[in-house]
Design a protein around this motif. Structure first.
Motif, mmCIF file in Angstrom:
data_model
loop_
_atom_site.group_PDB
_atom_site.id
_atom_site.type_symbol
_atom_site.label_atom_id
_atom_site.label_comp_id
_atom_site.label_asym_id
_atom_site.label_seq_id
_atom_site.Cartn_x
_atom_site.Cartn_y
_atom_site.Cartn_z
ATOM 1 N N ASN A 37 0.703 -1.398 -0.170
ATOM 2 C CA ASN A 37 0.017 -0.019 -0.137
ATOM 3 C C ASN A 37 0.804 1.136 0.132
ATOM 4 O OD1 ASN A 37 -1.677 2.051 0.927
ATOM 5 N ND2 ASN A 37 -3.168 0.725 1.699
ATOM 6 N N ASP A 38 0.835 1.990 -0.954
ATOM 7 C CA ASP A 38 1.473 3.507 -0.915
ATOM 8 C C ASP A 38 1.383 4.151 -0.066
ATOM 9 O OD1 ASP A 38 1.839 3.249 -3.820
ATOM 10 O OD2 ASP A 38 2.093 5.208 -4.100
ATOM 11 N N ASN A 39 0.250 3.962 0.975
ATOM 12 C CA ASN A 39 0.401 4.818 2.407
ATOM 13 C C ASN A 39 1.423 4.334 3.378
ATOM 14 O OD1 ASN A 39 -1.916 6.176 1.513
ATOM 15 N ND2 ASN A 39 -3.358 4.509 2.126
ATOM 16 N N PHE A 40 1.889 2.946 3.032
ATOM 17 C CA PHE A 40 2.893 2.531 4.008
ATOM 18 C C PHE A 40 4.375 2.540 3.232
ATOM 19 C CE2 PHE A 40 -0.062 1.220 7.366
ATOM 20 C CZ PHE A 40 -1.099 0.856 6.651
ATOM 21 N N ALA A 41 4.320 2.649 2.052
ATOM 22 C CA ALA A 41 5.315 2.711 1.272
ATOM 23 C C ALA A 41 5.328 3.842 0.303
ATOM 24 C CB ALA A 41 5.387 1.238 0.427
ATOM 25 N N PRO A 42 5.894 4.819 0.796
ATOM 26 C CA PRO A 42 5.631 6.047 0.002
ATOM 27 C C PRO A 42 6.487 6.126 -1.315
ATOM 28 C CG PRO A 42 6.459 6.516 2.268
ATOM 29 C CD PRO A 42 6.468 5.006 2.034
ATOM 30 N N GLY A 43 5.889 6.339 -2.661
ATOM 31 C CA GLY A 43 6.041 6.448 -3.830
ATOM 32 C C GLY A 43 6.042 4.985 -4.420
ATOM 33 N N TYR A 44 5.479 3.978 -3.773
ATOM 34 C CA TYR A 44 5.817 2.677 -4.354
ATOM 35 C C TYR A 44 5.324 2.473 -5.736
ATOM 36 C CZ TYR A 44 5.800 -2.641 -4.103
ATOM 37 O OH TYR A 44 6.245 -3.793 -4.557
ATOM 38 N N SER A 45 4.148 2.902 -5.929
ATOM 39 C CA SER A 45 3.440 2.758 -7.413
ATOM 40 C C SER A 45 4.209 3.472 -8.452
ATOM 41 C CB SER A 45 2.038 3.177 -7.242
ATOM 42 O OG SER A 45 1.935 4.187 -6.794
ATOM 43 N N ASN A 46 4.995 4.681 -7.936
ATOM 44 C CA ASN A 46 5.779 5.375 -8.976
ATOM 45 C C ASN A 46 7.191 4.458 -9.265
ATOM 46 O OD1 ASN A 46 4.137 7.517 -8.637
ATOM 47 N ND2 ASN A 46 5.222 8.434 -7.077
ATOM 48 N N ILE A 47 7.505 3.740 -8.250
ATOM 49 C CA ILE A 47 8.945 2.980 -8.697
ATOM 50 C C ILE A 47 8.601 1.528 -9.070
ATOM 51 C CG2 ILE A 47 10.964 2.103 -7.222
ATOM 52 C CD1 ILE A 47 10.405 4.512 -5.315
ATOM 53 N N ILE A 48 7.503 0.890 -8.581
ATOM 54 C CA ILE A 48 7.479 -0.402 -8.946
ATOM 55 C C ILE A 48 6.234 -0.411 -10.031
ATOM 56 C CG2 ILE A 48 6.389 -2.675 -8.103
ATOM 57 C CD1 ILE A 48 9.224 -1.935 -7.211
ATOM 58 N N LYS A 49 6.403 -0.861 -11.043
ATOM 59 C CA LYS A 49 5.610 -0.872 -12.404
ATOM 60 C C LYS A 49 4.504 -2.032 -12.674
ATOM 61 C CE LYS A 49 6.698 3.455 -13.250
ATOM 62 N NZ LYS A 49 5.788 4.292 -12.538
ATOM 63 N N ARG A 50 5.063 -2.900 -11.837
ATOM 64 C CA ARG A 50 4.306 -4.226 -11.968
ATOM 65 C C ARG A 50 4.400 -4.925 -10.692
ATOM 66 N NH1 ARG A 50 6.950 -8.180 -15.535
ATOM 67 N NH2 ARG A 50 5.196 -9.307 -15.285
ATOM 68 N N PRO A 51 3.634 -4.272 -9.780
ATOM 69 C CA PRO A 51 3.152 -4.966 -8.401
ATOM 70 C C PRO A 51 2.568 -6.517 -8.677
ATOM 71 C CG PRO A 51 1.794 -3.077 -8.812
ATOM 72 C CD PRO A 51 2.347 -3.018 -9.957
ATOM 73 N N MET A 52 3.209 -7.126 -7.337
ATOM 74 C CA MET A 52 2.873 -8.645 -7.416
ATOM 75 C C MET A 52 2.693 -9.052 -5.864
ATOM 76 S SD MET A 52 1.428 -11.042 -9.133
ATOM 77 C CE MET A 52 1.327 -10.331 -10.748
ATOM 78 N N ASP A 53 1.911 -9.833 -5.607
ATOM 79 C CA ASP A 53 1.536 -10.463 -4.293
ATOM 80 C C ASP A 53 0.934 -11.882 -4.285
ATOM 81 O OD1 ASP A 53 -0.659 -8.869 -4.656
ATOM 82 O OD2 ASP A 53 -1.213 -9.942 -2.877
#
Ligand code: OF5
Length: 121
Positions: A37-53
Motif C-alpha cells: 500500500n502506497d500509504n505504508f510505502a511512499p512512492g511505491y507505485s511510482n517505482i514499482i510498475k508491475r506490483p505482485m503479491d
C-alpha cells in the motif's frame, strides 16, 4: 461419484495451489500476502510498475491465467524482485524478499518438481 470442487480443478491449477501454499509458509510476517500500500510505502507505485503479491497470484490461479509453471515462477520472482528494488538492502523487507526468493526457488527446482510428473510438460 460427484467430484469435489477442488477435484474438478485443472491439474496445473491444483499443482500451482500446492506450490503457492508452500511458498506462503516462507513469508511468516505476511509481508507478501497482499498488495503493498502506497500509504505504508511512499512512492511505491511510482517505482514499482508491475506490483505482485501472493493474493494476486492466487487470484490468477483461480482465473486460470497461468498457462505454464514458468509463468507462475515469473510472478513469484517479480514479487521478490519488486521488494528488493523498492526496499534498500539491510531493511527487513529487502532481507525477507531475498530469503523468500532463495527458499522459494529451491522448492521449484526440476529435481523437486520432476516427481509431479508429466502435467508440467
Ligand atoms: C509491517 O506490516 C506490513 C504488512 C503488510 C505489508 O505489505 C502487504 C507490509 C509491507 C510489505 C512491503 C514490501 C513487500 O515491500 N513493504 C514495504 C514498505 C512498507 N511496508 C511493506 C508490511
Amino acid at each position: 461419484c460427484v467430484l469435489k470442487a477442488s477435484q474438478k480443478r485443472r491439474p496445473l491449477s491444483r499443482l500451482l495451489e500446492q506450490l503457492l501454499r508452500n511458498l506462503e509458509k516462507r513469508d511468516p510476517h505476511q509481508f507478501f500476502a497482499w498488495p503493498v500500500n502506497d500509504n505504508f510505502a511512499p512512492g511505491y507505485s511510482n517505482i514499482i510498475k508491475r506490483p505482485m503479491d501472493f493474493s494476486t497470484i492466487k487470484q490468477k490461479i483461480d482465473d486460470n491465467e497461468y498457462k505454464s509453471l514458468n509463468c507462475f515462477i515469473s510472478d513469484f520472482k517479480l514479487m521478490c524482485n519488486n521488494a528488493m528494488k523498492y526496499n534498500k538492502p539491510g531493511t527487513v523487507y529487502h532481507k525477507a524478499a531475498k530469503r523468500l526468493l532463495h527458499a522459494g526457488l529451491k522448492q521449484l527446482t526440476p529435481q523437486k518438481l520432476r516427481p509431479l510428473g508429466d502435467i508440467l510438460t
